[in-house]
Design a protein around this motif. Structure first.
Motif, PDB file in Angstrom:
ATOM      1  N   THR A 181      -9.503   2.845   5.653  1.00 31.00           N
ATOM      2  CA  THR A 181      -8.615   1.760   6.081  1.00 31.00           C
ATOM      3  C   THR A 181      -7.390   2.373   6.744  1.00 31.00           C
TER       4      THR A 181
ATOM      5  N   LEU B 155      -3.749   1.320   8.447  1.00 31.50           N
ATOM      6  CA  LEU B 155      -2.731   0.301   8.664  1.00 31.50           C
ATOM      7  C   LEU B 155      -1.729   0.827   9.687  1.00 31.50           C
TER       8      LEU B 155
ATOM      9  N   GLU C 119       5.694  -4.509   5.209  1.00 32.08           N
ATOM     10  CA  GLU C 119       4.454  -5.294   5.131  1.00 32.08           C
ATOM     11  C   GLU C 119       3.227  -4.393   5.013  1.00 32.08           C
ATOM     12  N   THR C 120       3.175  -3.320   5.819  1.00 31.73           N
ATOM     13  CA  THR C 120       2.015  -2.435   5.716  1.00 31.73           C
ATOM     14  C   THR C 120       2.002  -1.723   4.370  1.00 31.73           C
TER      15      THR C 120
ATOM     16  N   LYS D 157       3.178  -2.851   1.511  1.00 31.83           N
ATOM     17  CA  LYS D 157       2.746  -3.798   0.483  1.00 31.83           C
ATOM     18  C   LYS D 157       1.236  -3.970   0.530  1.00 31.83           C
ATOM     19  N   THR D 158       0.677  -4.060   1.728  1.00 31.46           N
ATOM     20  CA  THR D 158      -0.775  -4.148   1.847  1.00 31.46           C
ATOM     21  C   THR D 158      -1.441  -2.918   1.256  1.00 31.46           C
ATOM     22  N   ALA D 159      -0.873  -1.750   1.536  1.00 33.50           N
ATOM     23  CA  ALA D 159      -1.429  -0.505   1.023  1.00 33.50           C
ATOM     24  C   ALA D 159      -1.385  -0.469  -0.506  1.00 33.50           C
TER      25      ALA D 159
ATOM     26  N   THR E  90      -1.266  -3.058  -2.517  1.00 34.83           N
ATOM     27  CA  THR E  90      -2.206  -4.060  -3.024  1.00 34.83           C
ATOM     28  C   THR E  90      -3.613  -3.477  -3.092  1.00 34.83           C
ATOM     29  N   LEU E  91      -3.998  -2.748  -2.066  1.00 35.75           N
ATOM     30  CA  LEU E  91      -5.299  -2.089  -2.077  1.00 35.75           C
ATOM     31  C   LEU E  91      -5.357  -1.024  -3.170  1.00 35.75           C
TER      32      LEU E  91
ATOM     33  N   SER F  21      -5.821  -2.454  -6.599  1.00 36.33           N
ATOM     34  CA  SER F  21      -7.015  -3.276  -6.817  1.00 36.33           C
ATOM     35  C   SER F  21      -8.076  -2.544  -7.622  1.00 36.33           C
TER      36      SER F  21
ATOM     37  N   THR G 123     -10.784   0.454  -4.094  1.00 38.82           N
ATOM     38  CA  THR G 123     -10.753   1.138  -2.803  1.00 38.82           C
ATOM     39  C   THR G 123     -11.801   2.239  -2.755  1.00 38.82           C
TER      40      THR G 123
ATOM     41  N   THR H 292      -6.800   4.983   2.098  1.00 41.20           N
ATOM     42  CA  THR H 292      -5.995   4.144   2.977  1.00 41.20           C
ATOM     43  C   THR H 292      -4.890   4.996   3.588  1.00 41.20           C
TER      44      THR H 292
END
Length: 334
Positions: A301, A303, A309-310, A312-314, A316-317, A320, A323, A327
């Motif tokens: 992945t 980003l 924002e990127t 936070k997405t990272a 979150t992954l 989880s 993965t 990332t």
């Protein structure tokens, strides 16, 4: 310069990392100043975000896996010049690389070839060093008598690179664990000779494949949860290497089989005054292995941009628990 920073430790649902103006890094004599072009994301950094706050009046800058271009060289830093393309880790006691520029000890950095993209390079340092130091210690070989290795968590960043290193550098038969179809497929692509499900009966799955024991287990996550099963599949006088033993741990289960235990954290050489330059040497060898096709980057992945924002997405992954590979955040040059 700009950097992603925060003040107080916080959970993901209260994400408070912001892009802020900070002072330029101060170089020590042996440092390089690196313009960051890509950042590797690690679950350990999310754990630090949840538990570490800044000193009063300060802000935390995390991030200890990056690739970029040398912008300045300290007077005692040898082997590098302005304009060199590099990858590295860093020092957990200093500001990290979630920034436009980072100051880094030249001994934990290695040059990368022009053909290797910054994003690919940033997927390697933490996983490679963690796996190498867990499996090979201070040598280039496995402990004597190790022929079969079980990698618990074979589809994650560290497990992916551990499998590749084992297949590239040793004759070991490598067994990886993965629980989902996509992660099982990835583990096999990394080179695993056999993939089993860590949610099931490990010993039973191995017996079904004609394997009565393994010589070494490399556990990248869930060691406490699987400890009984890991002890069961290990031969007497076998080896358990684990990277998730922070906090209380009872090694009593290992005694009956006289198993050895090796814990690992990638920053030990830096924080304890060890041979720091060994990490740079390992990374340089890995860069050669990637160039020669013996190892492959593990980006799954990508980003775009040094933004809250990127990141936070990272995170979150990362949190989880699902993965595969790595990332990476690409930081465009200015």
């Amino acid at each position: 310069m700009k950097a992603l920073t925060y003040e107080k430790a916080h959970p993901l649902d209260a994400f408070a990392i912001e892009l802020t103006d900070v002072d330029e890094p101060r170089l020590c004599d042996g440092d390089l100043l690196v313009e960051v072009r890509a950042i590797g994301i690690n679950p350990g950094e999310a754990a630090i975000r949840r538990t570490r706050s800044a000193e009063p009046g300060g802000r935390v800058i995390l991030g200890w896996e990056f690739a970029g271009v040398v912008a300045a060289v300290g007077p005692a830093a040898v082997g590098f010049a302005v304009g060199d393309r590099v990858m590295g880790t860093g020092d957990i006691t200093r500001d990290g690389g979630w920034a436009e520029r980072v100051a880094i000890d030249h001994r934990v950095v290695a040059g990368i070839p022009d053909r290797l993209a910054f994003t690919d390079a940033a997927s390697l340092p933490i996983g490679v060093l963690t796996a190498w130091e867990s499996l090979f210690r201070d040598q280039d070989t496995l402990p004597p008598g190790v022929g079969r290795v079980l990698v618990l968590g074979g589809a994650g960043g560290v497990g992916s690179l551990a499998t590749q290193l084992l297949k590239a550098a040793t004759p070991a038969f490598v067994i990886s664990t993965a629980s989902r179809p996509e992660s099982r497929k990835w583990a096999a692509e990394m080179g695993a000779d056999l993939v089993i499900d860590h949610r099931g009966d490990l010993a039973g799955q191995l017996r079904a494949a004609g394997i009565d024991h393994v010589d070494l287990v490399f556990s990248t996550s869930g060691t406490r949860d699987h400890l009984g099963a890991l002890v069961e599949v290990l031969r007497p006088f076998g080896h358990l290497a684990a990277i998730d033993l922070a906090g209380p741990f009872d090694p009593g289960a290992l005694i009956g089989k006289s198993l050895s235990l090796h814990s690992e954290t990638v920053f030990s050489r830096i924080t304890t005054g060890g041979d720091v330059a060994e990490q740079g040497r390992i990374l340089a060898r890995v860069a050669d292995d990637v160039t020669a096709g013996r190892l492959r980057p593990i980006v799954t992945t990508t980003l775009e941009g040094l933004t809250a924002e990127t990141m936070k997405t990272a995170h979150t992954l990362a949190e989880s628990g699902r993965t595969i590979g790595k990332t990476v955040i690409h930081v465009p040059s200015k």
